[in-house]
Design a protein around this motif. Structure first.
Motif, PDB file in Angstrom:
ATOM      1  N   GLY A  32      -2.964   0.615 -56.985  1.00 26.90           N
ATOM      2  CA  GLY A  32      -3.959   0.400 -58.032  1.00 26.90           C
ATOM      3  C   GLY A  32      -4.981  -0.668 -57.682  1.00 26.90           C
ATOM      4  O   GLY A  32      -5.582  -1.281 -58.564  1.00 26.90           O
ATOM      5  N   VAL A  33      -5.195  -0.885 -56.376  1.00 31.43           N
ATOM      6  CA  VAL A  33      -6.123  -1.918 -55.907  1.00 31.43           C
ATOM      7  C   VAL A  33      -7.146  -1.275 -54.970  1.00 31.43           C
ATOM      8  O   VAL A  33      -6.807  -0.912 -53.843  1.00 31.43           O
ATOM      9  N   PRO A  34      -8.398  -1.108 -55.416  1.00 32.14           N
ATOM     10  CA  PRO A  34      -9.409  -0.542 -54.520  1.00 32.14           C
ATOM     11  C   PRO A  34      -9.677  -1.480 -53.345  1.00 32.14           C
ATOM     12  O   PRO A  34      -9.737  -2.701 -53.516  1.00 32.14           O
ATOM     13  N   GLN A  35      -9.801  -0.906 -52.155  1.00 32.72           N
ATOM     14  CA  GLN A  35      -9.890  -1.701 -50.936  1.00 32.72           C
ATOM     15  C   GLN A  35     -11.052  -1.269 -50.046  1.00 32.72           C
ATOM     16  O   GLN A  35     -11.513  -0.132 -50.105  1.00 32.72           O
ATOM     17  N   CYS A  36     -11.478  -2.189 -49.207  1.00 32.68           N
ATOM     18  CA  CYS A  36     -12.334  -1.883 -48.067  1.00 32.68           C
ATOM     19  C   CYS A  36     -11.395  -1.739 -46.875  1.00 32.68           C
ATOM     20  O   CYS A  36     -10.511  -2.573 -46.675  1.00 32.68           O
ATOM     21  N   ILE A  37     -11.592  -0.689 -46.095  1.00 32.70           N
ATOM     22  CA  ILE A  37     -10.690  -0.372 -44.988  1.00 32.70           C
ATOM     23  C   ILE A  37     -11.539  -0.152 -43.736  1.00 32.70           C
ATOM     24  O   ILE A  37     -12.419   0.713 -43.726  1.00 32.70           O
ATOM     25  N   ARG A  56     -14.573  -4.871 -53.574  1.00 31.06           N
ATOM     26  CA  ARG A  56     -15.590  -5.921 -53.511  1.00 31.06           C
ATOM     27  C   ARG A  56     -16.539  -5.713 -52.335  1.00 31.06           C
ATOM     28  O   ARG A  56     -16.110  -5.449 -51.219  1.00 31.06           O
ATOM     29  N   VAL A  57     -17.822  -5.888 -52.598  1.00 31.55           N
ATOM     30  CA  VAL A  57     -18.839  -5.699 -51.561  1.00 31.55           C
ATOM     31  C   VAL A  57     -18.640  -6.679 -50.408  1.00 31.55           C
ATOM     32  O   VAL A  57     -18.749  -6.298 -49.244  1.00 31.55           O
ATOM     33  N   LEU A  58     -18.338  -7.930 -50.704  1.00 32.33           N
ATOM     34  CA  LEU A  58     -18.177  -8.912 -49.636  1.00 32.33           C
ATOM     35  C   LEU A  58     -16.936  -8.666 -48.790  1.00 32.33           C
ATOM     36  O   LEU A  58     -16.814  -9.209 -47.691  1.00 32.33           O
ATOM     37  N   SER A  59     -16.025  -7.820 -49.277  1.00 28.47           N
ATOM     38  CA  SER A  59     -14.837  -7.490 -48.494  1.00 28.47           C
ATOM     39  C   SER A  59     -15.151  -6.518 -47.364  1.00 28.47           C
ATOM     40  O   SER A  59     -14.316  -6.313 -46.483  1.00 28.47           O
ATOM     41  N   ILE A  60     -16.332  -5.934 -47.359  1.00 26.48           N
ATOM     42  CA  ILE A  60     -16.753  -5.091 -46.239  1.00 26.48           C
ATOM     43  C   ILE A  60     -16.668  -5.909 -44.952  1.00 26.48           C
ATOM     44  O   ILE A  60     -16.089  -5.480 -43.959  1.00 26.48           O
ATOM     45  N   GLU A  61     -17.242  -7.092 -44.985  1.00 27.16           N
ATOM     46  CA  GLU A  61     -17.274  -7.958 -43.805  1.00 27.16           C
ATOM     47  C   GLU A  61     -15.893  -8.481 -43.446  1.00 27.16           C
ATOM     48  O   GLU A  61     -15.498  -8.473 -42.278  1.00 27.16           O
ATOM     49  N   SER A  62     -15.128  -8.930 -44.446  1.00 25.88           N
ATOM     50  CA  SER A  62     -13.813  -9.508 -44.122  1.00 25.88           C
ATOM     51  C   SER A  62     -12.861  -8.446 -43.582  1.00 25.88           C
ATOM     52  O   SER A  62     -12.101  -8.710 -42.649  1.00 25.88           O
ATOM     53  N   ALA A  63     -12.895  -7.229 -44.123  1.00 20.57           N
ATOM     54  CA  ALA A  63     -12.027  -6.158 -43.616  1.00 20.57           C
ATOM     55  C   ALA A  63     -12.363  -5.849 -42.157  1.00 20.57           C
ATOM     56  O   ALA A  63     -11.469  -5.685 -41.321  1.00 20.57           O
ATOM     57  N   THR A  64     -13.644  -5.791 -41.849  1.00 16.85           N
ATOM     58  CA  THR A  64     -14.073  -5.501 -40.480  1.00 16.85           C
ATOM     59  C   THR A  64     -13.652  -6.620 -39.534  1.00 16.85           C
ATOM     60  O   THR A  64     -13.147  -6.367 -38.438  1.00 16.85           O
ATOM     61  N   ARG A  65     -13.807  -7.859 -39.967  1.00 16.92           N
ATOM     62  CA  ARG A  65     -13.422  -8.989 -39.111  1.00 16.92           C
ATOM     63  C   ARG A  65     -11.908  -9.059 -38.925  1.00 16.92           C
ATOM     64  O   ARG A  65     -11.432  -9.444 -37.855  1.00 16.92           O
ATOM     65  N   LYS A  66     -11.150  -8.690 -39.946  1.00 19.87           N
ATOM     66  CA  LYS A  66      -9.685  -8.647 -39.811  1.00 19.87           C
ATOM     67  C   LYS A  66      -9.297  -7.617 -38.756  1.00 19.87           C
ATOM     68  O   LYS A  66      -8.443  -7.869 -37.903  1.00 19.87           O
ATOM     69  N   ILE A 115      -6.719  -2.351 -37.599  1.00 19.74           N
ATOM     70  CA  ILE A 115      -7.121  -1.979 -38.949  1.00 19.74           C
ATOM     71  C   ILE A 115      -7.210  -3.263 -39.764  1.00 19.74           C
ATOM     72  O   ILE A 115      -6.373  -4.157 -39.618  1.00 19.74           O
ATOM     73  N   GLY A 116      -8.234  -3.343 -40.588  1.00 21.73           N
ATOM     74  CA  GLY A 116      -8.408  -4.471 -41.482  1.00 21.73           C
ATOM     75  C   GLY A 116      -8.623  -3.978 -42.886  1.00 21.73           C
ATOM     76  O   GLY A 116      -9.351  -3.004 -43.103  1.00 21.73           O
ATOM     77  N   VAL A 117      -7.972  -4.619 -43.829  1.00 26.32           N
ATOM     78  CA  VAL A 117      -8.063  -4.232 -45.236  1.00 26.32           C
ATOM     79  C   VAL A 117      -8.421  -5.468 -46.036  1.00 26.32           C
ATOM     80  O   VAL A 117      -7.862  -6.544 -45.812  1.00 26.32           O
ATOM     81  N   GLY A 118      -9.334  -5.317 -46.987  1.00 27.69           N
ATOM     82  CA  GLY A 118      -9.726  -6.445 -47.813  1.00 27.69           C
ATOM     83  C   GLY A 118     -10.214  -6.018 -49.174  1.00 27.69           C
ATOM     84  O   GLY A 118     -10.831  -4.968 -49.314  1.00 27.69           O
ATOM     85  N   SER A 119      -9.898  -6.820 -50.166  1.00 27.12           N
ATOM     86  CA  SER A 119     -10.398  -6.724 -51.532  1.00 27.12           C
ATOM     87  C   SER A 119      -9.303  -7.024 -52.533  1.00 27.12           C
ATOM     88  O   SER A 119      -9.583  -7.253 -53.697  1.00 27.12           O
TER      89      SER A 119
END
Length: 142
Positions: A32-37, A56-66, A115-119
């Protein structure tokens, strides 16, 4: 004496990257948690990306960096000592991160990407990434 100038390499395909994204999306929906992948190859090149509705829009960058950090180090993000994490971020102009949610992709003993996941929370991000990697490993099994 012969010198080896080339080494064999196993490469992540777009189909493998899409399998990872689909598995991560499924895990995120179940949570139940939408994510950037983000999925990158061994050279930290983006191969596949999904921003789920509501992530979250800013999680685009953090997911990619992860994803990039996991691929570059061959280790999950979040476990680097704080002093080394600061140095890592500084040395890479902030391109690498120590936030939870990045997991390397290993096949035939080689790092083939990350793989990086964030949000979500760091723990949620890591759980989704691990679920995707588990699906990836099952799909490779003979």
């Amino acid at each position: 004496m012969s010198v080896t100038l080339l080494r064999p390499a196993t490469k992540l395909t777009h189909r493998g990257a899409l399998l990872l994204v689909a598995a991560a999306e499924e895990a995120a929906r179940a949570m139940g948690v939408p994510q950037c992948i983000a999925v990158v190859d061994e050279g930290c090149n983006l191969v596949a990306f999904l921003r789920m509705d509501g992530a979250r829009v800013l999680s685009i960058e953090s997911a990619t960096r992860k994803a990039m950090t996991a691929a570059a180090t061959g280790k999950p993000t979040g476990g680097i000592a704080p002093d080394k994490a600061l140095l890592l971020a500084e040395a890479t102009s902030g391109r690498m991160t120590n936030l939870l949610g990045g997991v390397p992709l290993i096949a035939d003993g080689q790092v083939v990407g990350g793989i990086g996941v964030g949000s979500g929370t760091g723990e949620q991000d890591l759980e989704v990434a691990q679920a995707a990697v588990a699906a990836f490993m099952r799909a490779q099994a003979p």
